[in-house]
Enzyme design. Sequence first.
Site, PDB file in Angstrom:
ATOM      1  N   HIS B 191       0.865  -1.190   0.000  1.00  0.00           N
ATOM      2  CA  HIS B 191       0.000   0.000   0.000  1.00  0.00           C
ATOM      3  C   HIS B 191       0.890   1.224   0.000  1.00  0.00           C
ATOM      4  CE1 HIS B 191      -3.585   2.384   0.502  1.00  0.00           C
ATOM      5  NE2 HIS B 191      -2.973   3.060   1.465  1.00  0.00           N
ATOM      6  N   GLY B 200      -6.937   3.413   1.638  1.00  0.00           N
ATOM      7  CA  GLY B 200      -7.794   3.539   0.469  1.00  0.00           C
ATOM      8  C   GLY B 200      -7.115   4.171  -0.727  1.00  0.00           C
ATOM      9  N   LEU B 226     -10.115  -3.713   4.105  1.00  0.00           N
ATOM     10  CA  LEU B 226      -9.187  -3.049   3.174  1.00  0.00           C
ATOM     11  C   LEU B 226      -8.034  -2.352   3.902  1.00  0.00           C
ATOM     12  CD1 LEU B 226      -8.693  -2.250   0.167  1.00  0.00           C
ATOM     13  CD2 LEU B 226      -9.914  -0.129   0.678  1.00  0.00           C
ATOM     14  N   ASP B 227      -6.798  -2.663   3.500  1.00  0.00           N
ATOM     15  CA  ASP B 227      -5.580  -2.009   4.014  1.00  0.00           C
ATOM     16  C   ASP B 227      -5.436  -2.140   5.529  1.00  0.00           C
ATOM     17  OD1 ASP B 227      -5.044  -1.201   1.418  1.00  0.00           O
ATOM     18  OD2 ASP B 227      -6.025   0.730   1.665  1.00  0.00           O
ATOM     19  N   ALA B 228      -6.038  -3.163   6.099  1.00  0.00           N
ATOM     20  CA  ALA B 228      -6.016  -3.314   7.552  1.00  0.00           C
ATOM     21  C   ALA B 228      -5.381  -4.619   8.010  1.00  0.00           C
ATOM     22  CB  ALA B 228      -7.446  -3.212   8.097  1.00  0.00           C
TER      23      ALA B 228
END
Lengths: 283, 283, 283, 283
Positions: B191, B200, B226-228
Amino acid sequence: MTATLLLHCPDRQGIIADITGFISKNRGNIINLAQFVDHVENVFFMRLEWDLENFLIPKEKITDYFETLYAKRYDMKFKIYFGGTKPRMAIFVSKMSHCIFDLLSRYSAGEWEVEIPLIVSNHPDLEHVAKMFGIPYHVFPITKENRDEQQRAMMKLLADNDIDFIVLARYMQIIGEEMISAYPNRIINIHHSFLPAFVGAKPYQAAFERGVKIIGATSHYVTAELDAGPIICQDVVSITHKDMPQTLVNKGKDLEKIVLSRAVQKHIEHKILVYKNKTVVFN
Amino acid sequence: MTATLLLHCPDRQGIIADITGFISKNRGNIINLAQFVDHVENVFFMRLEWDLENFLIPKEKITDYFETLYAKRYDMKFKIYFGGTKPRMAIFVSKMSHCIFDLLSRYSAGEWEVEIPLIVSNHPDLEHVAKMFGIPYHVFPITKENRDEQQRAMMKLLADNDIDFIVLARYMQIIGEEMISAYPNRIINIHHSFLPAFVGAKPYQAAFERGVKIIGATSHYVTAELDAGPIICQDVVSITHKDMPQTLVNKGKDLEKIVLSRAVQKHIEHKILVYKNKTVVFN
Amino acid sequence: MTATLLLHCPDRQGIIADITGFISKNRGNIINLAQFVDHVENVFFMRLEWDLENFLIPKEKITDYFETLYAKRYDMKFKIYFGGTKPRMAIFVSKMSHCIFDLLSRYSAGEWEVEIPLIVSNHPDLEHVAKMFGIPYHVFPITKENRDEQQRAMMKLLADNDIDFIVLARYMQIIGEEMISAYPNRIINIHHSFLPAFVGAKPYQAAFERGVKIIGATSHYVTAELDAGPIICQDVVSITHKDMPQTLVNKGKDLEKIVLSRAVQKHIEHKILVYKNKTVVFN
Amino acid sequence: MTATLLLHCPDRQGIIADITGFISKNRGNIINLAQFVDHVENVFFMRLEWDLENFLIPKEKITDYFETLYAKRYDMKFKIYFGGTKPRMAIFVSKMSHCIFDLLSRYSAGEWEVEIPLIVSNHPDLEHVAKMFGIPYHVFPITKENRDEQQRAMMKLLADNDIDFIVLARYMQIIGEEMISAYPNRIINIHHSFLPAFVGAKPYQAAFERGVKIIGATSHYVTAELDAGPIICQDVVSITHKDMPQTLVNKGKDLEKIVLSRAVQKHIEHKILVYKNKTVVFN
């Protein structure tokens, strides 16, 4: 003696030529020039430091002349600072001593052109530190009930002492809007995270829980929105799974004090311009 | 040949002595041992690599013995990897080539003990890169309508090729839960921000707008949120007010490819343990 | 209370199992274990910290038992430290205050398990700092003629005060061999460059002249050869062509104090092993 | 289209006003201005980029006008570069592929305004990489006997291909003085250490033996003295006692390729000025 001009205005052709021409025609010697054009916002930023020794315009008239000749024409916001006057800085602390020790040890060593006439705290804990450095320490305990009243008392103290700017050296109270308005872009805070990650309380605990591999610290000007003001300086340090919340706190302390002191230094040197919640920091 | 044991279990007295005793009693020579106790969660983590040359237990029985003798007793989650077998890795890309070039140039130079039998993309743009390295390139264009169907086709392709883990090299599509479940802690994403800041889309634009002074990149395992997912590796680079969104993108590319490749390397070397959405990454 | 064992010995099979077995058989609870095998030198290094609460061997007999049972067998060099006793540290300074302020502010905040009974200097300049923190300040002016005599006087002072280790906080005198021999790997120096670059005097001037883009600081144990002892800790900061020798000095100060304090902390925590002019620093 | 002016000259009052006045009087729009005064050497450095669209002086006459009107008066060394012409770059390699892959993947992605018409090597090993990117690969095996002859052949090849500058992407041969003279400040090398530490061969081995805690890489222009030319860019990465020479080599590779590519980018963007063996690198 030198003068330092900080300005920003809509970008237009010929500004640099005009302003540097103003200095050189009047026999000023430019010592430092830094400029920057934000091509997204179309704004021109400049910091210009020049020697006043042979400058033809008397010091006390420079601001007026500049206003008339250039600032109006180019629609500038500007400020001129003159060497030889030390800004007056107040330090706010709570219970942790690492930042205030770092600030005061630089002050004590004569690193900064600044006066520190007073220290404010919501707790008596660090009075001994203030005493070590011979600086008056004023305690304003804060409760829900007395918050506004104490803030007014603090503001009176600051005004009585001609304070130019405030440094929150891990001061664990929220600054009220009235004080923020009185010192716009003149209250510097250190937040113990890499903003905008981990806004608010207990950022090291939050960093631990998220499992990040790097922690940070952020110095910024205080605005009405918590931890959302213009960022001045950030730095980080690597961590590993071995770091528990307590070791993060310890590692973070070194970051916090350095990142705060760097911001204070930039502020004292008049190297920071603020535009729309962002900073231009010249080096 | 070596074996590598990765395990975690509730912390108890005597685990290290027991396990290292098991190796040495059976004439295994420990090459690397790394362990860590999370005193907050009270969990013991260990990575143990030993030489199988004179080891008394035959390779194919080791996992069974270890399960019976230790894993049950200590309530362990464990996995044993044997040298000499290369994990099979799929790369997913979209249109940007910097990460895939970095991965494939390491692969091409023989830096990693890994096989890369295929590349998957939602766009045809990078087929020439796959061709340069002689790796089959499979295009699965994604629309709202065909998302589930395409994902099933992709999963079939992965299964047919015995893929062990997936690397999302700036693949700009969300991975569906079915695929995530099929490859738990075996899908690595990069990311392009310092998570948890700027989750995001368009993190560089967001970083620019916030006016941060440092940008970062984060490699992590993909989970349903998401992205976690669990963070494997992060790195940062300093920026200034001069950096516009486009220069952030360019500076970020170097971060992204290095941070992704470091995570892939740690994964290949079996140096990552995941526990409750956090990683233990041994070095 | 805890005990901390530091050891190194020729690497052999079974050491970890043996030692951890010793702890667990005697009902000691291992709190931290870190080990490392230098496969180039074939040397095994270990740091083991365990809780003495239920340990069956009385504290005063542990070293003797360990010597007899393990150290002889494995040809170990080892030392066992017991919690609850604070090492006694002397600080040596000359004229610059940034390092001593950093050390004493941590000491004053109670960050370290250490006693600082005295400060030594070759100049009277920093006596006020010592006074602020209430620590005796001893001035030993050094000339070519009195060097040996003064060193003997200093060593007597250190011995009379049971000093365990010495921190050179920008002490600008060379330490004589006699003192080095008396405190082997127990004198910590901070050198203001990224060693081995810029050994000796005026490293910032040398860095400026060479045109480097990064400057550093190095903490190390003092040995007979100048600036050549085992390195404990290093850190760096980026610079540019804009940095003149004086700004390098200022930027370097922040590095120096942090890098020195990190080394002192590692030393106090018994996390450093020295072998053949190199350190193993556990984290 | 834009023009980029790079200059340095003895510092005098009024230079900036004069030059920016020249641009704005002739209706040029300044896009970027960076300047710097070395107050130690008393030298003024400037990089000025302006838009030629409405500029009153025709492109082909600008250099001549500037020479006559300003360069002579201020005793300047200057060069003006015009947009739209891509510099021609040669890459020299030996056997390691990480740097050349990094350079060519950027080239292939269109990140740089540059042409790469050829690759030179003293070994055939990396011909496959050149082929992947469709770039001619010329092998010049070097022995003690043929060194001078081969260098002349290489120089002829470079001249025949109108090469503007050379990038040594871990080319393991010393460049002869004749070639250095032909490309002054136009041969970029990557040295795999933090210069001036570990000059010469095998810097990772030397770093390992010295026990440093950080390793680095340095990109610089090649001069007659080995590894002593003007430094363009440096970066570092932390290491520990666990790193053996081989892991240093691997960690170093990532540094080397990034630090080399950054230097190449700065060179292509005409952001580097050289003065007395040091660089001014504008950002």
